[in-house]
Design a protein around this motif. Structure first.
Motif, PDB file in Angstrom:
ATOM      1  N   GLY A 158       8.240 -18.750 -25.697  1.00 47.66           N
ATOM      2  CA  GLY A 158       7.568 -17.928 -26.297  1.00 47.66           C
ATOM      3  C   GLY A 158       7.108 -16.503 -25.422  1.00 47.66           C
ATOM      4  O   GLY A 158       7.500 -16.429 -24.548  1.00 47.66           O
ATOM      5  N   GLN A 159       6.599 -15.774 -26.039  1.00 47.35           N
ATOM      6  CA  GLN A 159       5.932 -14.458 -25.291  1.00 47.35           C
ATOM      7  C   GLN A 159       4.931 -14.997 -24.314  1.00 47.35           C
ATOM      8  O   GLN A 159       3.905 -15.483 -24.769  1.00 47.35           O
ATOM      9  CB  GLN A 159       5.645 -13.263 -25.945  1.00 47.35           C
ATOM     10  N   PRO A 168       5.284  -7.897 -21.562  1.00 50.09           N
ATOM     11  CA  PRO A 168       5.555  -9.632 -21.886  1.00 50.09           C
ATOM     12  C   PRO A 168       6.799  -9.873 -21.696  1.00 50.09           C
ATOM     13  O   PRO A 168       7.746  -9.029 -21.197  1.00 50.09           O
ATOM     14  CB  PRO A 168       5.175  -9.795 -23.238  1.00 50.09           C
ATOM     15  N   SER A 169       7.252 -11.073 -21.297  1.00 50.57           N
ATOM     16  CA  SER A 169       8.398 -11.524 -21.182  1.00 50.57           C
ATOM     17  C   SER A 169       8.656 -12.880 -21.900  1.00 50.57           C
ATOM     18  O   SER A 169       7.814 -13.420 -22.660  1.00 50.57           O
ATOM     19  CB  SER A 169       8.608 -11.853 -19.592  1.00 50.57           C
ATOM     20  N   PHE A 170       9.984 -13.397 -22.195  1.00 47.83           N
ATOM     21  CA  PHE A 170      10.101 -14.296 -23.086  1.00 47.83           C
ATOM     22  C   PHE A 170      10.570 -15.712 -22.124  1.00 47.83           C
ATOM     23  O   PHE A 170      11.399 -15.698 -21.129  1.00 47.83           O
ATOM     24  CB  PHE A 170      11.077 -14.121 -24.074  1.00 47.83           C
ATOM     25  N   GLY A 171      10.083 -16.881 -22.524  1.00 47.98           N
ATOM     26  CA  GLY A 171      10.508 -18.069 -21.692  1.00 47.98           C
ATOM     27  C   GLY A 171       9.797 -19.246 -22.140  1.00 47.98           C
ATOM     28  O   GLY A 171       8.662 -19.133 -22.841  1.00 47.98           O
ATOM     29  N   GLY A 172      10.009 -20.225 -21.391  1.00 45.45           N
ATOM     30  CA  GLY A 172       9.188 -21.531 -21.461  1.00 45.45           C
ATOM     31  C   GLY A 172       8.020 -21.476 -20.816  1.00 45.45           C
ATOM     32  O   GLY A 172       7.770 -20.606 -19.940  1.00 45.45           O
ATOM     33  N   ASP A 218      -0.439 -19.990 -21.620  1.00 49.04           N
ATOM     34  CA  ASP A 218      -0.192 -18.592 -21.315  1.00 49.04           C
ATOM     35  C   ASP A 218       0.586 -17.797 -22.878  1.00 49.04           C
ATOM     36  O   ASP A 218       0.127 -16.674 -22.886  1.00 49.04           O
ATOM     37  CB  ASP A 218       1.168 -18.473 -20.523  1.00 49.04           C
ATOM     38  N   ILE A 219       1.057 -18.759 -23.423  1.00 42.50           N
ATOM     39  CA  ILE A 219       1.609 -18.078 -24.718  1.00 42.50           C
ATOM     40  C   ILE A 219       0.298 -17.998 -25.531  1.00 42.50           C
ATOM     41  O   ILE A 219       0.224 -17.082 -26.396  1.00 42.50           O
ATOM     42  CB  ILE A 219       2.552 -18.979 -25.537  1.00 42.50           C
TER      43      ILE A 219
END
Length: 392
Positions: A158-159, A168-172, A218-219
């Motif tokens: 997610g973000q 923001p970034s996207f990832g695990g 974090d998400i």
């Protein structure tokens, strides 16, 4: 016919007799009861097709009087003789999700947990928000992602936006966490436009399970303002396969901590429904915490009353969870964000300093409680292993 030998110190003796759904020898899933190290097929043993189903829902929907009568019959059965074809060694059966979850609500009922998170997130303000001691705070979760113990958990993506990042970034998730909780299963529901009084709790709720409410911190931190938990919570919630009947928890009842100010009338209990349950959290085989459920500020009866006081309906198979169970001591914290104080105070696991979950980690939550006649009863365990994020 056969007799079931139950060791005197078994956590699954006649004072417990939890229900679950199992399959054996390639047969379809059906309802069973655990007695010692055996699982009894109730459709065969009691001759009632209501137990030849893949969930407990039909059984639970029959209501309190049927639960009491069934428990009486099962107790007589396992203390006497059982048809041999109805008995299976527990190590040879596969357990399944015990109920078809109709709806899922998660509460935030531990004052210690809520205060710790308040100190972490709002260090210059009061730890508890103004509403917390007036009502059981909660949110609606996602029933379709409730899974049975032993199901692997894929790291959610997610973000994410760390405090020092500009965008923001996207990832695990980098801050994957657990929450050790107790869950309650509604047996008989209530119609839309009505409310369930606290006094009806024991006739409405069928039993309790262990819950691990996996959390992507974090998400969650990036998304939850202003509407609250969403993707950081909805990817998976694990529950234990054995449902401890509420009827087996009478000896575990204790008062809740003093509730000041006095709750509004619809939340006042004439008989206490705090529960003296001891949990254990193990991380890769090492116990890291022992959360005490008796410290929970709001009782499950109050949670159900609040859940329905606005006229929201409840249904057979509704699951509502307590929220993280934490005590006053560091070693009693039921979430790793608390235990490691937001990642600033690592704990040793396998000789290494750890904060949040890594791929391959396994978490096991277990619990016991006082039973009748001086015994102790068990909830079994809720277990889950973390797999890498999809595409990682």
């Amino acid at each position: 016919m056969t007799r079931i030998e139950i060791p005197r110190d078994s956590l699954f003796g006649t004072e417990n007799l939890p229900y679950g759904v199992f399959s054996a020898d390639g047969a379809e899933p059906r309802v069973g009861v655990r007695a010692g190290d055996s699982v009894v097929d109730l459709a065969v043993a009691l001759g009632d097709e209501i137990f030849a189903r893949p969930t407990l829902n039909a059984f639970m929907a029959r209501g309190y009087d049927f639960w009491v009568e069934t428990r009486r019959r099962v107790t007589e059965l396992v203390t006497g003789e059982v048809p041999g074809e109805a008995v299976h060694p527990v190590e040879r059966v596969r357990t399944h999700l015990p109920v078809e979850v109709a709806d899922y609500v998660d509460f935030y009922a531990s004052e210690h947990h809520a205060s710790n998170l308040g100190r972490l997130f709002r260090p210059d303000a009061e730890p508890l928000l103004p509403n917390w001691k007036h009502l059981p705070v909660g949110y609606h979760g996602r029933a379709g992602t409730v899974v049975v113990s032993g199901t692997d958990i894929v790291r959610p993506s997610g973000q994410r936006k760390a405090p020092g990042e500009d965008a923001p970034s996207f990832g695990g998730s980098r801050r994957l966490d657990i929450e050790a909780e107790l869950g309650f299963l509604v047996g008989t529901g209530s119609p839309l436009g009505s409310a369930v009084p606290v006094a009806e709790f024991s006739r409405r709720v069928f039993g309790a399970v262990l819950v691990n409410d996996w959390s992507a911190r974090d998400i969650q931190a990036w998304e939850y303002v202003p509407l609250g938990p969403f993707l950081g919570k909805s990817f998976a919630t694990s529950i234990s396969p054995w449902v401890v009947p509420l009827l087996a928890l009478e000896a575990a009842r204790v008062p809740t901590p003093a509730q000041v100010p006095e709750p509004l009338p619809y939340l006042r209990e004439s008989e206490p429904w705090g529960l003296d349950i001891d949990l254990s959290v193990s991380w890769n085989g090492e116990e890291v915490s022992r959360p005490p459920y008796r410290e929970m500020y709001w009782s499950p009866a109050q949670m159900l009353a609040h859940l329905t006081v606005n006229g929201a309906s409840s249904r057979t198979g509704d699951l509502y969870a307590s929220g993280t169970i934490s005590g006053p001591e560091k070693a009693q914290r039921g979430a790793f964000i608390e235990l490691t104080w937001g990642g600033k105070e690592p704990v040793l696991v396998g000789g290494a300093e750890r904060t949040f979950l890594e791929d391959g980690d396994e978490v096991v939550i277990s619990a016991t409680a006082p039973g009748a006649k001086g015994t102790r009863i068990g909830f079994g365990e809720v277990r889950g292993r973390v797999l890498p994020a999809t595409g990682a």
